[in-house]
Design an enzyme around this catalytic site. Structure first.
Site, PDB file in Angstrom:
ATOM      1  N   GLY A  71      48.066  75.310  54.952  1.00  0.00           N
ATOM      2  CA  GLY A  71      49.287  74.604  54.566  1.00  0.00           C
ATOM      3  C   GLY A  71      49.293  74.318  53.077  1.00  0.00           C
ATOM      4  O   GLY A  71      50.325  74.444  52.407  1.00  0.00           O
ATOM      5  N   SER A  72      48.140  73.954  52.554  1.00  0.00           N
ATOM      6  CA  SER A  72      48.048  73.661  51.118  1.00  0.00           C
ATOM      7  C   SER A  72      48.408  74.891  50.302  1.00  0.00           C
ATOM      8  O   SER A  72      49.110  74.799  49.291  1.00  0.00           O
ATOM      9  CB  SER A  72      46.632  73.216  50.754  1.00  0.00           C
ATOM     10  OG  SER A  72      46.286  72.040  51.445  1.00  0.00           O
ATOM     11  N   ASN A 151      52.531  62.634  56.772  1.00  0.00           N
ATOM     12  CA  ASN A 151      51.284  62.736  57.519  1.00  0.00           C
ATOM     13  C   ASN A 151      50.615  61.389  57.769  1.00  0.00           C
ATOM     14  O   ASN A 151      49.822  61.265  58.682  1.00  0.00           O
ATOM     15  CB  ASN A 151      50.313  63.679  56.807  1.00  0.00           C
ATOM     16  CG  ASN A 151      50.216  63.400  55.326  1.00  0.00           C
ATOM     17  OD1 ASN A 151      51.218  63.412  54.612  1.00  0.00           O
ATOM     18  ND2 ASN A 151      49.031  63.122  54.857  1.00  0.00           N
ATOM     19  N   SER A 199      51.176  74.903  58.898  1.00  0.00           N
ATOM     20  CA  SER A 199      49.731  75.144  58.987  1.00  0.00           C
ATOM     21  C   SER A 199      49.278  75.183  60.440  1.00  0.00           C
ATOM     22  O   SER A 199      49.727  74.379  61.258  1.00  0.00           O
ATOM     23  CB  SER A 199      48.994  74.018  58.244  1.00  0.00           C
ATOM     24  OG  SER A 199      47.612  74.133  58.452  1.00  0.00           O
ATOM     25  N   HIS A 201      46.266  74.544  62.000  1.00  0.00           N
ATOM     26  CA  HIS A 201      45.344  73.601  62.654  1.00  0.00           C
ATOM     27  C   HIS A 201      45.968  72.265  63.018  1.00  0.00           C
ATOM     28  O   HIS A 201      45.333  71.432  63.650  1.00  0.00           O
ATOM     29  CB  HIS A 201      44.061  73.413  61.822  1.00  0.00           C
ATOM     30  CG  HIS A 201      44.217  72.592  60.583  1.00  0.00           C
ATOM     31  ND1 HIS A 201      43.783  71.302  60.517  1.00  0.00           N
ATOM     32  CD2 HIS A 201      44.719  72.888  59.366  1.00  0.00           C
ATOM     33  CE1 HIS A 201      44.012  70.829  59.297  1.00  0.00           C
ATOM     34  NE2 HIS A 201      44.583  71.778  58.578  1.00  0.00           N
ATOM     35  N   THR A 237      42.731  90.380  52.749  1.00  0.00           N
ATOM     36  CA  THR A 237      42.779  90.877  54.123  1.00  0.00           C
ATOM     37  C   THR A 237      43.226  89.747  55.044  1.00  0.00           C
ATOM     38  O   THR A 237      42.728  88.624  54.950  1.00  0.00           O
ATOM     39  CB  THR A 237      41.394  91.410  54.547  1.00  0.00           C
ATOM     40  OG1 THR A 237      41.039  92.442  53.637  1.00  0.00           O
ATOM     41  CG2 THR A 237      41.412  91.942  55.964  1.00  0.00           C
ATOM     42  N   CYS A 325      42.574  63.201  53.444  1.00  0.00           N
ATOM     43  CA  CYS A 325      42.502  63.582  52.036  1.00  0.00           C
ATOM     44  C   CYS A 325      42.252  62.385  51.149  1.00  0.00           C
ATOM     45  O   CYS A 325      41.721  62.519  50.059  1.00  0.00           O
ATOM     46  CB  CYS A 325      43.802  64.249  51.632  1.00  0.00           C
ATOM     47  SG  CYS A 325      44.442  65.261  52.943  1.00  0.00           S
TER      48      CYS A 325
HETATM   49  C1  LIG Z   1      47.542  68.827  56.708  1.00  0.00           C
HETATM   50  C2  LIG Z   1      48.704  68.799  55.797  1.00  0.00           C
HETATM   51  C3  LIG Z   1      48.792  69.685  54.711  1.00  0.00           C
HETATM   52  C4  LIG Z   1      47.690  70.638  54.355  1.00  0.00           C
HETATM   53  O1  LIG Z   1      47.517  71.643  55.300  1.00  0.00           O
HETATM   54  P1  LIG Z   1      46.092  72.411  55.322  1.00  0.00           P
HETATM   55  O2  LIG Z   1      46.298  73.555  56.234  1.00  0.00           O
HETATM   56  O3  LIG Z   1      45.091  71.413  55.837  1.00  0.00           O
HETATM   57  O4  LIG Z   1      45.815  72.812  53.911  1.00  0.00           O
HETATM   58  C5  LIG Z   1      49.926  69.632  53.923  1.00  0.00           C
HETATM   59  N1  LIG Z   1      50.912  68.771  54.183  1.00  0.00           N
HETATM   60  C6  LIG Z   1      50.876  67.916  55.211  1.00  0.00           C
HETATM   61  C7  LIG Z   1      52.034  67.022  55.466  1.00  0.00           C
HETATM   62  C8  LIG Z   1      49.774  67.898  56.047  1.00  0.00           C
HETATM   63  O5  LIG Z   1      49.723  67.032  57.067  1.00  0.00           O
END
Ligand SMILES: *Cc1c(COP(=O)(O)O)cnc(C)c1O
Length: 386
Positions: A71-72, A151, A199, A201, A237, A325
């Site tokens: 997601g980052s 989050n 993302s 996970h 990849t 974080c």
């Molecule tokens: C977890 C999260 C991210 C980052 O996603 P990752 O896959 O862990 O890098 C970004 N934005 C929000 C709102 C999140 O909850």
């Protein structure tokens, strides 16, 4: 010992069905998706199937979906990509004060490169101010990047209204939907979203895979250079297993979205109502209506969040003091401060995020232990006198 996992906003356990969908791509179909022999082609096909699944739930075209490593990374690709590709149009970006670091720190980095960033405030319920957004727009504004769901406090932003404002002024609109995707029905076309980050996970797929929706016709300078994967937008990849898992998890999440959300929300409402009944001197943070179903964030006065977490951990309970974080640092959450909470109250906050596998027994176990731990910690606090 019993383990009760209540930190689903931080990450989630891989779903059994997702795991089963992934395994063949580790064991048999392990070819490089760029190769022309059959196990390579099979891996390539699996990636395209996953792309279609994600496009379908977003009301997008498969060619508008790009897989990333997180997601980052998606947020970086979106925000840096628009900044670098459209800087001839202007150098101003609008975001909010409660963004995830993936967006916030990217904006701060762009400030050093000469971009001007406006950080829109939120009200005390954690919702951004639309008038503030309108007033912040200038002739130089090229991008609005505002998260779908927060989050830490779970609040949902007025995405449709933001999309309309952005469109009216011909400004690109990116939303960090990492928390919302899989829980909220999102129609990118109907909502006027130009770019969207998600993302794996956070919705029961593995860590290390994300995706970016990029509306057709928008050019984006790539952040990672190298091979020509992902239609030359993202070198490297492909993470085939992660992508397959994300596709399967997406399908499962949206198949069962109403019943899962209902169950989770009932547990959340039960949890909050019991805390309010059983524990004095608390504050429930964030709008209770415009909110993700599984999120609760409560401040306990006279308590240090870290001590609370450590004591819950001894009982096998996994929760959070804000976000993964920011924990580990002693700074209070920038999100809670943006709501107007004092440092002292923000420090004593507990985020409990309920997932699809949690039960009422989990919540009862948490409640009993929370009540005991809060009382014990307060009795030790010099500031507390009953
Ligand atoms: C977890 C999260 C991210 C980052 O996603 P990752 O896959 O862990 O890098 C970004 N934005 C929000 C709102 C999140 O909850």
């Amino acid at each position: 010992m019993r383990r009760v996992y209540l930190d689903n906003a931080s990450t989630t356990k891989v779903d059994e069905e997702v795991l089963n969908a992934i395994l063949p791509y580790l064991k048999e179909e392990y070819g490089n998706p760029s190769s022309i022999y059959s196990i390579g082609r099979n891996a390539k096909k699996a990636i395209e199937d996953a792309r279609e699944k994600i496009a379908k739930v977003l009301n997008a075209e498969p060619t508008e979906i790009f897989f990333t490593g997180s997601g980052s990374e998606s947020c970086n690709m979106a925000v840096r990509g628009i900044a670098n590709s459209y800087k001839d149009r202007g150098n101003h970006i609008i975001t909010s004060k409660i963004e995830h670091p993936a967006v916030l720190e990217t904006c701060k980095a762009l400030e050093k490169d000469g971009f001007q960033i406006t950080y829109i405030p939120v009200n005390e319920e954690g919702i951004i101010d639309l008038d503030g957004l309108r007033e912040a727009i200038t002739n130089e504004t090229i991008l609005i990047t505002i998260m779908y769901a927060n989050n830490e406090i779970g609040t949902l932003q007025p995405i449709k209204e933001i999309g309309e404002i952005a469109r009216k002024h011909n400004i690109f609109f990116h939303t960090d939907a990492v928390q919302a995707f899989g829980t909220i029905k999102i129609d990118v076309k109907g909502l006027g979203i130009d770019l969207l980050s998600l993302s794996g996970h956070k919705l029961y797929a593995p860590k290390g895979v994300g995706a970016l929706y990029l509306r057709k016709g928008i050019k984006l300078k790539k952040v990672l250079t190298g091979g020509h994967q992902e239609r030359d937008k993202r070198a490297g990849t492909e993470n085939v297993t992660g992508i397959v898992g994300l596709g399967k998890a997406t399908e499962l999440a949206y198949e069962n979205i109403e019943s899962t959300n209902k169950k989770i929300q009932e547990l959340r409402e039960y949890y909050i109502s019991e805390v309010v009944k059983r524990i004095p001197h608390i504050k429930v943070n964030g709008d209770l209506e415009k909110r993700l179903p599984g999120n609760s964030n409560i401040s306990f006065r006279y308590i240090e969040g870290e001590s609370l977490l450590l004591n819950l951990d001894i009982k096998g309970i996994c929760a959070s003091s804000g976000s993964a974080c920011t924990s580990g640092s002693l700074d209070p959450s920038h999100v809670l401060l943006a709501l107007g909470l004092s440092h002292e109250i923000a420090h004593g906050s507990l985020r409990v995020t309920i997932g699809k596998d949690n039960t009422k027994e989990d919540i009862d176990y948490l409640l009993d232990n929370l009540e005991e731990v809060v009382q014990r910690l307060r009795n030790m606090s010099p500031l507390y006198n009953g």
